[in-house]
Design an enzyme around this catalytic site. Structure first.
Site, PDB file in Angstrom:
ATOM      1  N   GLU A   1      -9.565   6.538   3.219  1.00  0.00           N
ATOM      2  CA  GLU A   1     -10.419   5.495   3.778  1.00  0.00           C
ATOM      3  C   GLU A   1      -9.535   4.294   4.099  1.00  0.00           C
ATOM      4  O   GLU A   1      -8.451   4.161   3.536  1.00  0.00           O
ATOM      5  CB  GLU A   1     -11.490   5.075   2.761  1.00  0.00           C
ATOM      6  CG  GLU A   1     -11.055   3.996   1.749  1.00  0.00           C
ATOM      7  CD  GLU A   1      -9.955   4.424   0.784  1.00  0.00           C
ATOM      8  OE1 GLU A   1      -9.755   5.640   0.615  1.00  0.00           O
ATOM      9  OE2 GLU A   1      -9.284   3.544   0.208  1.00  0.00           O
TER      10      GLU A   1
ATOM     11  N   SER B   1       1.527  -9.711  -1.129  1.00  0.00           N
ATOM     12  CA  SER B   1       1.225  -8.282  -0.963  1.00  0.00           C
ATOM     13  C   SER B   1       1.492  -7.741   0.436  1.00  0.00           C
ATOM     14  O   SER B   1       1.741  -6.551   0.609  1.00  0.00           O
ATOM     15  CB  SER B   1      -0.229  -8.012  -1.343  1.00  0.00           C
ATOM     16  OG  SER B   1      -1.098  -8.813  -0.559  1.00  0.00           O
TER      17      SER B   1
ATOM     18  N   LYS C   1       0.815  -1.218   0.000  1.00  0.00           N
ATOM     19  CA  LYS C   1       0.000   0.000   0.000  1.00  0.00           C
ATOM     20  C   LYS C   1       0.848   1.267   0.000  1.00  0.00           C
ATOM     21  O   LYS C   1       0.441   2.301  -0.534  1.00  0.00           O
ATOM     22  CB  LYS C   1      -0.929   0.012   1.215  1.00  0.00           C
ATOM     23  CG  LYS C   1      -1.952  -1.113   1.233  1.00  0.00           C
ATOM     24  CD  LYS C   1      -3.141  -0.798   0.352  1.00  0.00           C
ATOM     25  CE  LYS C   1      -4.145  -1.942   0.325  1.00  0.00           C
ATOM     26  NZ  LYS C   1      -5.206  -1.740  -0.677  1.00  0.00           N
TER      27      LYS C   1
END
Ligand SMILES: Cc1ncc(COP(=O)(O)O)c(C=O)c1O
Lengths: 271, 393
Positions: free
Chosen positions: B111, B377, B89
């Site tokens: 968010e 990830s 991220k």
């Protein structure tokens, strides 16, 4: 050439203090939709905006989010709404506009949706998540085929150039969002907002203008009406519905609308 | 068919910018300026310097010998779990905070679902000294308490989203509302390849560093840039978009996307968007969306909060639609098994999101000498409690 519809007739006959009232279909009770519309008309408003509830209303504040949720919990859907509105033209003569988000309409089928609107006597649409370009590319043709007028929003951030373009593609009134905000924001109108209203007023746009978002009482309605053809009230009206008992609903709606128009209403105790 | 975005922001039938007029100036500004800004030499240098020195890139492409032996293929893990903050991220938040600075914005909103994107956003805001507010569903705040505290420790304000189902989609609604309320000084850092154009393509570009590195690293290790298969999990789809990006138009490379099937695709408790979704519009883009027949968005379910989203980025809807991507739906229990398996075989505890990608190995066909890259990830630290509750290890 377009045939005249109820929105045109209204603005031909009235250029000041036009009052449009928004509420959510199926709220407070599922079967209240048409009775509330009748009460809005009896109370003396000029336009009725019927909200089509959606699970994710991103342009709405807590009051309308809540009314959407309750309406959905009550079992409201587009299918149900059209069934309720089927006979509305027997008792409701004001312009009726449906307001809501695109997704339920796409699921229902855009063409079928427009056809149903025409059938039951809906005059126009307000779809906050339908921007101008997408309207022109995907929706304009079908809306006009079924005689539906589309209302665009503008906000204090909208450039003069874009306001003019929106005006050019409009065949309804223009919805002036009063401030940087979602619905149900702070009440009252600041000088900065008045300057924005004046700026838009001087652009010489051809469509009528109604001011909405944050209009909640006689004072803000009167102020907004000074700068436009009138104003739209949503959240404050939903609060009236929320606070009314089933027996008092009709009466409370009448008192509220008359209060907006003439100032004789105690908002602090009722809303 | 070439996989690319058109000038209106569509990938085939999917994408666009279905946003309220109040956000139009913000989206227009981004649309018109983002390419110029991020392709600028100075920006690129800042971006890659931070990815290197702050995030720790390039992340290793690790040959997983024991996993390979078990699955009878050459399996490489792209170690996004080793990024600072524990997941991919941060590649996106570094890019977007630099962009926000260029645009002269003073505040950041975001968010978050699992809290990973919220943490990655709070991190870069601390780094740049910018005010940060993160919206998070009340239910997720309860499920992901440590990440809530991490964000606070990093100086962010965490605001509960209390409407609807009180999870990721509601947090996204709330962030959009707050952007409408503060359009001038605020930039909204969206956490995946979702939202109105240009977000999906912009986020994919920032994440595309993943496949750019895979190409280089695979060349060094295997003497070829292209694996036979790339596998990634898909919530909104940002890690998958990053891992697929430079292979979109290389037909010999199979792109496998693992969605969350929750308790089973037909259980009513899943987040398998391509299996269950229909064309719809949510959060500004036209895409596949899990919804009722009345067009109300349904609440997804997945054991991993990061995959718990009822939609999918428009580029993935397109990959699915044109048959370029292979989509598999992985159930909670299978993802958990795959997570435990990797822990024991390779000494790597994966995020439960990433464990979905690992399990896809059991759900696709491949040849014994195939070179397979799995995008890992994120790391499993944040999921320890879920592993403990699961108990079967
Ligand atoms: C480790 C990890 N992987 C995957 C995801 C899913 O997001 P996306 O599909 O955008 O990569 C998340 C989201 O929180 C995550 O934390």
């Amino acid at each position: 050439m377009k045939t005249e519809n109820r929105i045109d007739t209204l603005f031909r006959n009235k250029q000041k203090n036009v009052l449009s009232i928004y509420f959510t279909a199926g709220y407070p009770k599922l079967e209240d939709t048409v009775p509330v519309m009748e009460a809005i008309e009896a109370g003396g408003a000029d336009i009725i905006e019927v909200g089509m509830p959606f699970s994710d209303p991103v342009a709405d504040g807590p009051t309308i989010q809540e009314s959407n949720k309750i309406a959905l919990d009550n079992g409201m859907s587009l299918k149900k709404l059209f069934a309720q509105l089927a006979e509305m033209r027997k008792t409701v003569s004001l312009p009726v506009i449906l307001m809501g988000y695109l997704n339920p309409i796409i699921q229902f089928g855009v063409e079928k949706f427009c056809q149903k609107c025409q059938e039951v006597g809906v005059d126009g649409l307000i779809l906050p998540d339908l921007p101008m370009q997408q309207f022109l590319d995907e929706f304009k043709e079908v809306f006009s085929r079924f005689g539906l007028r589309n209302t665009f929003l503008i906000s204090p951030q909208t450039s003069d150039e874009r306001i003019k373009a929106i005006d050019e593609h409009s065949d309804s009134f223009i919805y002036m969002v009063s401030s940087h905000s979602i619905t149900g924001a702070k009440s009252g109108i600041t000088q900065e907002q008045e300057r924005y209203f004046e700026r838009v007023g001087q652009l010489g746009i051809q469509n009528p203008r109604l001011i909405g978002f944050g209009i909640s009482d006689h004072e803000s309605f009167t102020k907004a009406s000074k700068h436009a053809h009138g104003a739209i009230i949503g959240s404050a009206f939903i609060k009236v519905l929320n606070n009314a008992s089933p027996e008092s609903l009709n009466n409370d709606i009448g008192i509220f609308i008359k209060g907006i128009k003439n100032g004789e209403y105690d908002y602090t105790s009722k809303a | 068919m070439k996989i690319e975005i058109d000038k209106n922001g569509f990938y085939g039938k999917f994408g666009g910018a279905y946003i309220p007029e109040m956000l139009y100036p913000n989206i227009e500004e981004l649309r018109d300026s983002y390419l110029g800004i991020i392709e600028d030499e100075d920006f690129q240098k800042k971006f890659y310097d931070l990815l290197k020195d702050y995030v720790g890139r390039p992340t290793p492409l690790y040959f997983a010998a024991r996993l390979s032996e078990k699955y009878k293929a050459k399996i490489y893990l792209k170690r996004e779990d080793l990024c600072h903050t524990g997941a991919h991220k941060v590649n996106n938040t570094i890019g977007q905070i630099l962009l926000a600075q260029k645009l002269g914005k003073k505040r950041i909103i975001a968010e978050t679902g699992a809290g990973q994107h919220g943490v990655a956003t709070a991190t870069v805001c601390a780094l740049m000294g910018m005010e940060c507010t993160v919206y998070m569903g009340e239910v997720d705040m309860e499920r992901q308490k440590p990440n809530v505290e991490r964000m606070k420790l990093l100086g962010a304000t965490v605001v509960p989203a209390t409407s609807g189902s009180k999870t990721l989609k509601d947090a996204t609604n709330e962030a959009m509302r707050q952007w409408i309320n503060n359009p001038v000084d605020t930039h909204y850092i969206i956490g995946s390849v979702v939202g109105p154009h240009p977000y999906p393509e912009m986020v994919a570009k920032f994440q595309s560093v993943i496949s750019a590195e895979i190409k280089k690293q695979l060349q060094e290790k295997e003497g070829r840039e292209n694996p036979d298969i790339v596998i990634a999990c898909v919530g909104g789809g940002s890690n998958a978009a990053g891992a697929f990006y430079h292979y979109y138009n290389t037909p010999g490379v199979r792109l496998v996307a693992a969605e969350a099937a929750g308790l089973g695709v037909s259980s009513g408790k899943s987040a398998a968007t391509t299996a269950l979704g229909k064309l719809g519009i949510l959060h500004g883009s036209r895409t596949l969306l899990m919804q009722t027949e009345d067009g109300q968005v349904v609440e997804p379910h997945s054991i991993s909060a990061g995959l718990d989203y009822p939609g999918i980025g428009p580029v993935h809807a397109h990959l699915f639609d044109v048959g370029r991507g292979e989509f598999v739906a992985v159930e909670d229990k299978d993802a958990m098994k795959a997570g435990v398996e990797l822990s024991k075989l390779e000494g790597i505890i994966p995020a439960i999101e990433s464990a979905h990608a690992l399990h896809a190995l059991n759900q696709i066909e491949y040849k014994p000498d195939d070179v397979i890259v799995i995008n890992l990830s994120g790391r499993g630290d944040k999921d320890l409690e879920t592993y403990i509750k699961w108990g079967e290890y």
